[in-house]
Design a protein around this motif. Structure first.
Motif, PDB file in Angstrom:
ATOM      1  N   GLU A  78       0.815  -1.212   0.000  1.00  0.00           N
ATOM      2  CA  GLU A  78       0.000   0.000   0.000  1.00  0.00           C
ATOM      3  C   GLU A  78       0.850   1.263   0.000  1.00  0.00           C
ATOM      4  O   GLU A  78       0.580   2.221   0.728  1.00  0.00           O
ATOM      5  N   ASP A  79       1.876   1.258  -0.839  1.00  0.00           N
ATOM      6  CA  ASP A  79       2.759   2.422  -0.895  1.00  0.00           C
ATOM      7  C   ASP A  79       2.423   3.371  -2.040  1.00  0.00           C
ATOM      8  O   ASP A  79       2.909   4.483  -2.079  1.00  0.00           O
ATOM      9  N   TYR A  80       1.616   2.920  -2.976  1.00  0.00           N
ATOM     10  CA  TYR A  80       1.168   3.750  -4.092  1.00  0.00           C
ATOM     11  C   TYR A  80       2.324   4.490  -4.764  1.00  0.00           C
ATOM     12  O   TYR A  80       2.309   5.702  -4.918  1.00  0.00           O
ATOM     13  N   ASN A  81       3.357   3.729  -5.100  1.00  0.00           N
ATOM     14  CA  ASN A  81       4.562   4.240  -5.776  1.00  0.00           C
ATOM     15  C   ASN A  81       5.359   5.220  -4.921  1.00  0.00           C
ATOM     16  O   ASN A  81       6.051   6.086  -5.423  1.00  0.00           O
ATOM     17  N   GLY A  82       5.259   5.085  -3.625  1.00  0.00           N
ATOM     18  CA  GLY A  82       6.014   5.931  -2.696  1.00  0.00           C
ATOM     19  C   GLY A  82       6.363   5.110  -1.467  1.00  0.00           C
ATOM     20  O   GLY A  82       6.818   3.978  -1.590  1.00  0.00           O
ATOM     21  N   LEU A  83       6.129   5.677  -0.303  1.00  0.00           N
ATOM     22  CA  LEU A  83       6.370   4.984   0.962  1.00  0.00           C
ATOM     23  C   LEU A  83       5.046   4.723   1.668  1.00  0.00           C
ATOM     24  O   LEU A  83       4.143   5.548   1.613  1.00  0.00           O
ATOM     25  N   ASN A  84       4.935   3.596   2.322  1.00  0.00           N
ATOM     26  CA  ASN A  84       3.775   3.318   3.148  1.00  0.00           C
ATOM     27  C   ASN A  84       3.876   4.205   4.389  1.00  0.00           C
ATOM     28  O   ASN A  84       4.810   4.090   5.173  1.00  0.00           O
ATOM     29  N   ASP A  85       2.924   5.116   4.540  1.00  0.00           N
ATOM     30  CA  ASP A  85       2.979   6.070   5.650  1.00  0.00           C
ATOM     31  C   ASP A  85       1.985   5.762   6.763  1.00  0.00           C
ATOM     32  O   ASP A  85       1.709   6.593   7.599  1.00  0.00           O
ATOM     33  N   ARG A  86       1.467   4.548   6.790  1.00  0.00           N
ATOM     34  CA  ARG A  86       0.435   4.223   7.772  1.00  0.00           C
ATOM     35  C   ARG A  86       0.992   3.948   9.173  1.00  0.00           C
ATOM     36  O   ARG A  86       0.313   4.185  10.167  1.00  0.00           O
ATOM     37  N   HIS A  87       2.207   3.455   9.232  1.00  0.00           N
ATOM     38  CA  HIS A  87       2.782   3.084  10.525  1.00  0.00           C
ATOM     39  C   HIS A  87       4.301   3.071  10.364  1.00  0.00           C
ATOM     40  O   HIS A  87       4.804   2.651   9.328  1.00  0.00           O
ATOM     41  N   ALA A  88       5.021   3.536  11.363  1.00  0.00           N
ATOM     42  CA  ALA A  88       6.481   3.505  11.307  1.00  0.00           C
ATOM     43  C   ALA A  88       7.043   3.412  12.718  1.00  0.00           C
ATOM     44  O   ALA A  88       6.489   3.969  13.659  1.00  0.00           O
ATOM     45  N   ILE A  89       8.154   2.695  12.833  1.00  0.00           N
ATOM     46  CA  ILE A  89       8.883   2.566  14.095  1.00  0.00           C
ATOM     47  C   ILE A  89      10.308   3.013  13.812  1.00  0.00           C
ATOM     48  O   ILE A  89      10.930   2.552  12.849  1.00  0.00           O
ATOM     49  N   MET A  90      10.829   3.911  14.638  1.00  0.00           N
ATOM     50  CA  MET A  90      12.151   4.474  14.368  1.00  0.00           C
ATOM     51  C   MET A  90      12.832   4.914  15.656  1.00  0.00           C
ATOM     52  O   MET A  90      12.181   5.091  16.686  1.00  0.00           O
ATOM     53  N   CYS A  91      14.148   5.091  15.595  1.00  0.00           N
ATOM     54  CA  CYS A  91      14.887   5.712  16.688  1.00  0.00           C
ATOM     55  C   CYS A  91      14.468   7.179  16.770  1.00  0.00           C
ATOM     56  O   CYS A  91      14.126   7.792  15.761  1.00  0.00           O
ATOM     57  N   ARG A  92      14.499   7.726  17.942  1.00  0.00           N
ATOM     58  CA  ARG A  92      14.051   9.115  18.142  1.00  0.00           C
ATOM     59  C   ARG A  92      14.787  10.075  17.225  1.00  0.00           C
ATOM     60  O   ARG A  92      14.193  10.995  16.666  1.00  0.00           O
ATOM     61  N   GLN A  93      16.068   9.884  17.053  1.00  0.00           N
ATOM     62  CA  GLN A  93      16.842  10.842  16.268  1.00  0.00           C
ATOM     63  C   GLN A  93      16.444  10.863  14.795  1.00  0.00           C
ATOM     64  O   GLN A  93      16.751  11.810  14.081  1.00  0.00           O
TER      65      GLN A  93
END
Length: 102
Positions: A78-93
């Motif tokens: 479900e990225d529609y030729n980009g990035l899936n922006d529905r959920h993300a987990i990342m380091c704070r920085q």
């Protein structure tokens, strides 16, 4: 979402602007909370989920993810030729980079 932002490709293309704004507001909120905590205290991780997402199961524990700076976990598809922006987990920085598109 119906927004005043439209493109020739999609009549709802401006819906992404709502998500960009939401992410920007989250970054500002994180910074304000961390500043109140004082002494350079910051969250170690940031977990972002779109406000219109409904979870069908529990989020896996953060220990499952090998979080290192510069690595962002996002769902496949479900990225529609980009990035899936529905959920993300990342380091704070990495949060300002990921959520600083507004």
């Amino acid at each position: 979402w119906k927004t005043p932002f439209h493109s020739a490709k999609s009549k709802n293309a401006g819906a992404a602007m709502v998500q960009y704004y939401e992410q920007s507001a989250l970054c500002q909120l994180l910074a304000a909370v961390e500043m109140r905590a004082g002494a350079g205290r910051r969250y170690r991780w940031v977990v972002y989920t779109r406000s219109d997402l409904r979870w069908a199961t529990e989020q896996p524990p953060l220990q499952v993810f090998k979080l290192t700076p510069g690595t962002i976990y996002a769902p496949w598809g479900e990225d529609y030729n980009g990035l899936n922006d529905r959920h993300a987990i990342m380091c704070r920085q990495d949060a300002e980079v990921y959520m600083g598109r507004w």
